[in-house]
Scaffold this motif. Structure first.
Motif, mmCIF file in Angstrom:
data_model
loop_
_atom_site.group_PDB
_atom_site.id
_atom_site.type_symbol
_atom_site.label_atom_id
_atom_site.label_comp_id
_atom_site.label_asym_id
_atom_site.label_seq_id
_atom_site.Cartn_x
_atom_site.Cartn_y
_atom_site.Cartn_z
ATOM 1 N N GLY A 39 0.785 -0.955 -0.001
ATOM 2 C CA GLY A 39 -0.027 0.077 -0.088
ATOM 3 C C GLY A 39 0.786 1.291 -0.031
ATOM 4 N N MET A 40 1.863 1.320 0.798
ATOM 5 C CA MET A 40 2.767 2.216 0.825
ATOM 6 C C MET A 40 3.432 2.632 -0.700
ATOM 7 N N ASP A 41 4.002 1.548 -1.280
ATOM 8 C CA ASP A 41 4.368 1.649 -2.392
ATOM 9 C C ASP A 41 3.521 2.175 -3.461
ATOM 10 N N ARG A 42 2.415 2.075 -3.488
ATOM 11 C CA ARG A 42 1.131 2.151 -4.478
ATOM 12 C C ARG A 42 0.975 3.799 -4.121
ATOM 13 N N MET A 43 0.877 4.030 -2.523
ATOM 14 C CA MET A 43 0.857 5.826 -2.556
ATOM 15 C C MET A 43 1.938 6.402 -2.901
ATOM 16 N N GLU A 44 3.002 6.110 -2.767
ATOM 17 C CA GLU A 44 4.432 6.599 -3.401
ATOM 18 C C GLU A 44 4.210 6.905 -4.822
ATOM 19 N N ARG A 45 3.712 5.823 -5.508
ATOM 20 C CA ARG A 45 3.655 6.017 -6.990
ATOM 21 C C ARG A 45 2.757 6.932 -7.396
ATOM 22 N N PHE A 46 1.534 7.119 -6.722
ATOM 23 C CA PHE A 46 0.346 7.951 -6.731
ATOM 24 C C PHE A 46 1.111 9.587 -6.587
ATOM 25 N N LEU A 47 1.485 9.604 -5.570
ATOM 26 C CA LEU A 47 2.062 10.916 -5.238
ATOM 27 C C LEU A 47 3.149 11.516 -6.121
ATOM 28 N N SER A 48 4.104 10.564 -6.661
ATOM 29 C CA SER A 48 5.062 10.982 -7.673
ATOM 30 C C SER A 48 4.265 11.603 -8.810
ATOM 31 N N ILE A 49 3.218 11.243 -9.346
ATOM 32 C CA ILE A 49 2.546 11.608 -10.372
ATOM 33 C C ILE A 49 2.346 13.186 -10.253
ATOM 34 N N TRP A 50 2.077 13.745 -9.285
ATOM 35 C CA TRP A 50 1.669 14.897 -8.687
ATOM 36 C C TRP A 50 3.067 15.750 -8.655
ATOM 37 N N GLU A 51 4.038 15.144 -8.173
ATOM 38 C CA GLU A 51 5.341 15.658 -8.039
ATOM 39 C C GLU A 51 6.115 16.111 -9.614
ATOM 40 N N GLU A 52 5.914 15.442 -10.338
ATOM 41 C CA GLU A 52 6.350 15.357 -11.465
ATOM 42 C C GLU A 52 5.643 16.226 -12.262
ATOM 43 N N GLU A 53 4.427 16.729 -11.878
ATOM 44 C CA GLU A 53 3.821 17.494 -12.692
ATOM 45 C C GLU A 53 4.243 18.840 -12.021
ATOM 46 N N GLY A 54 4.933 19.048 -11.175
ATOM 47 C CA GLY A 54 5.468 20.099 -10.523
ATOM 48 C C GLY A 54 4.796 20.724 -9.109
ATOM 49 N N CYS A 55 3.907 19.856 -8.650
ATOM 50 C CA CYS A 55 3.084 20.094 -7.279
ATOM 51 C C CYS A 55 4.090 20.063 -6.210
ATOM 52 N N ASN A 56 4.226 20.948 -5.177
ATOM 53 C CA ASN A 56 4.973 20.928 -3.889
ATOM 54 C C ASN A 56 4.109 20.202 -2.900
ATOM 55 N N MET A 57 4.372 18.744 -2.651
ATOM 56 C CA MET A 57 4.024 18.113 -1.787
ATOM 57 C C MET A 57 4.335 18.283 -0.276
ATOM 58 N N ILE A 58 3.480 18.684 0.509
ATOM 59 C CA ILE A 58 3.953 19.112 1.956
ATOM 60 C C ILE A 58 3.072 18.081 2.651
ATOM 61 N N SER A 59 3.840 17.666 3.692
ATOM 62 C CA SER A 59 3.496 16.561 4.549
ATOM 63 C C SER A 59 2.994 17.129 5.764
ATOM 64 N N MET A 60 1.787 16.635 5.901
ATOM 65 C CA MET A 60 0.858 17.128 7.312
ATOM 66 C C MET A 60 -0.172 16.282 7.640
ATOM 67 N N SER A 61 -0.579 16.610 8.906
ATOM 68 C CA SER A 61 -1.689 15.605 9.526
ATOM 69 C C SER A 61 -3.098 15.802 8.702
ATOM 70 N N CYS A 62 -3.885 14.812 8.825
ATOM 71 C CA CYS A 62 -5.111 15.140 8.047
ATOM 72 C C CYS A 62 -5.904 16.117 8.700
ATOM 73 N N LYS A 63 -5.555 16.456 9.942
ATOM 74 C CA LYS A 63 -6.457 17.236 10.653
ATOM 75 C C LYS A 63 -6.069 18.584 10.298
ATOM 76 N N SER A 64 -4.786 18.845 10.288
ATOM 77 C CA SER A 64 -4.123 20.042 9.436
ATOM 78 C C SER A 64 -4.512 20.545 8.303
ATOM 79 N N HIS A 65 -4.563 19.453 7.368
ATOM 80 C CA HIS A 65 -4.986 19.595 5.948
ATOM 81 C C HIS A 65 -6.354 19.815 5.973
#
Length: 83
Positions: free
Chosen positions: A3-29
């Protein structure tokens, strides 16, 4: 781990498109998202009631206002009330 590998592949799509991924809790988001979406939709809805229309001499700023109105008033009131 799969599941983590799948999530990382999914997130990499956005990063490749230039999105700045910011790690935060669900509550903060959720708090950040609700705050920014609420003010955007509130302003768009209020301005939408003003009957503003494009003119031949619109500034870029006014064009942005018209786009804000267009995008926020296209959403349902259920979304607005949910914010």
């Amino acid at each position: 781990v799969a599941g983590m590998d799948r999530m990382e592949r999914f997130l990499s799509i956005w990063e490749e498109e230039g999105c700045n991924m910011i790690s935060m809790s669900c509550k903060s988001h959720d708090e950040y998202t609700a705050s920014s979406q609420f003010i955007t939709h509130l302003v768009g809805r209020v301005l939408g009631e003003q009957g503003l229309e494009a003119t031949p001499i619109d500034t870029k700023g006014f064009q942005s206002v018209l786009r804000l109105i267009e995008t926020t008033t296209a959403d349902s009131f259920d979304l607005f009330y949910g914010l």
